[in-house]
Design a protein around this motif. Structure first.
Motif, PDB file in Angstrom:
ATOM      1  N   GLY A   1       0.743  -1.087  -0.101  1.00 37.85           N
ATOM      2  CA  GLY A   1       0.052  -0.034   0.086  1.00 37.85           C
ATOM      3  C   GLY A   1       0.838   1.110  -0.070  1.00 37.85           C
ATOM      4  O   GLY A   1       0.166   2.559  -0.101  1.00 37.85           O
ATOM      5  N   ALA A   2       2.209   1.168   0.312  1.00 41.66           N
ATOM      6  CA  ALA A   2       3.052   2.472   0.202  1.00 41.66           C
ATOM      7  C   ALA A   2       3.203   2.847  -1.196  1.00 41.66           C
ATOM      8  O   ALA A   2       2.833   2.219  -2.088  1.00 41.66           O
ATOM      9  N   THR A   3       3.585   3.976  -1.371  1.00 43.85           N
ATOM     10  CA  THR A   3       3.551   4.794  -2.639  1.00 43.85           C
ATOM     11  C   THR A   3       5.039   4.852  -3.148  1.00 43.85           C
ATOM     12  O   THR A   3       6.132   5.274  -2.302  1.00 43.85           O
ATOM     13  N   VAL A   4       5.128   4.690  -4.592  1.00 41.76           N
ATOM     14  CA  VAL A   4       6.547   4.649  -5.018  1.00 41.76           C
ATOM     15  C   VAL A   4       6.042   5.986  -6.253  1.00 41.76           C
ATOM     16  O   VAL A   4       5.314   5.593  -7.257  1.00 41.76           O
ATOM     17  N   GLU A   5       7.027   7.072  -6.341  1.00 40.24           N
ATOM     18  CA  GLU A   5       6.809   7.954  -7.417  1.00 40.24           C
ATOM     19  C   GLU A   5       8.040   8.150  -8.063  1.00 40.24           C
ATOM     20  O   GLU A   5       9.036   8.027  -7.627  1.00 40.24           O
ATOM     21  N   VAL A   6       7.571   8.229  -9.523  1.00 41.95           N
ATOM     22  CA  VAL A   6       8.862   8.339 -10.576  1.00 41.95           C
ATOM     23  C   VAL A   6       8.774   9.551 -11.262  1.00 41.95           C
ATOM     24  O   VAL A   6       7.632   9.624 -11.801  1.00 41.95           O
ATOM     25  N   ASP A   7       9.581  10.429 -11.121  1.00 42.46           N
ATOM     26  CA  ASP A   7       9.637  11.784 -11.726  1.00 42.46           C
ATOM     27  C   ASP A   7      10.022  11.228 -13.264  1.00 42.46           C
ATOM     28  O   ASP A   7      10.995  10.382 -13.314  1.00 42.46           O
ATOM     29  N   ARG A   8       9.305  11.899 -14.111  1.00 40.68           N
ATOM     30  CA  ARG A   8       9.439  11.736 -15.568  1.00 40.68           C
ATOM     31  C   ARG A   8      10.186  12.953 -16.466  1.00 40.68           C
ATOM     32  O   ARG A   8       9.833  13.945 -15.929  1.00 40.68           O
ATOM     33  N   ARG A   9      10.884  12.844 -17.201  1.00 38.40           N
ATOM     34  CA  ARG A   9      11.405  13.857 -18.306  1.00 38.40           C
ATOM     35  C   ARG A   9      10.480  14.879 -18.787  1.00 38.40           C
ATOM     36  O   ARG A   9      10.712  16.131 -18.882  1.00 38.40           O
ATOM     37  N   ASP A  10       9.505  14.457 -19.139  1.00 32.93           N
ATOM     38  CA  ASP A  10       8.206  15.212 -19.453  1.00 32.93           C
ATOM     39  C   ASP A  10       7.494  16.118 -18.386  1.00 32.93           C
ATOM     40  O   ASP A  10       6.591  16.935 -18.784  1.00 32.93           O
ATOM     41  N   GLY A  11       8.021  16.112 -17.308  1.00 31.18           N
ATOM     42  CA  GLY A  11       7.306  16.748 -16.248  1.00 31.18           C
ATOM     43  C   GLY A  11       6.283  16.052 -15.284  1.00 31.18           C
ATOM     44  O   GLY A  11       5.644  16.503 -14.170  1.00 31.18           O
ATOM     45  N   THR A  12       5.834  14.984 -15.773  1.00 30.70           N
ATOM     46  CA  THR A  12       4.720  14.167 -14.971  1.00 30.70           C
ATOM     47  C   THR A  12       5.342  13.319 -14.052  1.00 30.70           C
ATOM     48  O   THR A  12       6.503  13.052 -14.044  1.00 30.70           O
ATOM     49  N   VAL A  13       4.764  12.788 -12.948  1.00 26.69           N
ATOM     50  CA  VAL A  13       5.093  12.089 -11.902  1.00 26.69           C
ATOM     51  C   VAL A  13       4.146  10.701 -12.242  1.00 26.69           C
ATOM     52  O   VAL A  13       2.926  11.164 -11.947  1.00 26.69           O
TER      53      VAL A  13
END
Length: 212
Positions: free
Chosen positions: A141-153
């Motif tokens: 249930g934990a969150t993993v966030e990945v920032d992407r080159r196009d500015g989205t997460v």
């Protein structure tokens, strides 16, 4: 000192016959007398990942390379570098001296795309804990966030956290094709030997649940 973590093979959605090496040597455990403070390992309470299980997922995102990974629950906030294959056909790893650096398999699925994306990082190095030292303590249930080159997460939710000995590593389960956007985060773990280092891998299974 570099120790092999285990041999592993990615499925058709990525590559075949890949070896993940040197994601943790444990040298500092011996040199510092900290052998009793080994990385946390997943508990049975975090469940078992079942490929194809019923999980709500967000729609796939347009392709864009990842640049950073954040796992707030275990205080991970690290840049991502692209990982390729070595001349022997193994998956390369981030430089061991860079404790707060992870890598993604850049010839495979991009995080947020449909399929199985792979991120790998060190559990430790000769100086102490590294970026994924606490990966085994992550909860379902934990969150993993990945920032992407196009500015989205790309926002992923953890389905399970498991540990496998090298001899029992389920290649198809970890690296096999997925019909939705999924993510695997991998480091060394399991038993530890003074002569050969860590004996297996900790694997986080997650799927895309949102973006911003």
């Amino acid at each position: 000192m570099r120790r092999s973590c285990r041999r592993s093979r990615l499925g058709d959605t990525a590559i075949a016959a890949v070896t993940v090496v040197a994601l943790g040597a444990g040298v500092w455990l011996l040199g510092s007398g900290a052998g009793s403070h080994r990385p946390p390992q997943p508990s049975v309470a975090e469940g078992r990942f079942e490929p194809g299980g019923e999980r709500l997922a967000a729609a796939a995102l347009a392709p864009s390379p990842p640049v950073r990974i954040r796992i707030p629950a275990i205080r991970v906030d690290a840049p991502l570098m692209g990982l390729a294959l070595t001349s022997s056909g193994s998956l390369d790893v981030p430089p061991a001296r860079e404790k707060n650096l992870a890598g993604w398999y850049q010839a495979g699925t991009l995080p947020g795309e449909t399929g199985t994306a792979v991120v790998a990082g060190h559990v430790d190095n000769a100086e102490g804990p590294a970026v994924f030292y606490d990966l085994g303590a992550l909860k379902r249930g934990a969150t993993v966030e990945v920032d992407r080159r196009d500015g989205t997460v790309a926002v992923f939710t953890v389905d399970a956290v498991e540990v496998y000995a090298a001899r029992d590593f389920p290649d198809d389960k970890v690296y096999g094709a997925a019909a939705r956007p999924e993510l695997r985060v991998i480091t060394c773990g399991g038993g530890y030997s003074r002569t050969t280092g860590y004996q297996g891998n900790v694997v986080v299974f997650a799927h895309l649940t949102g973006s911003r």
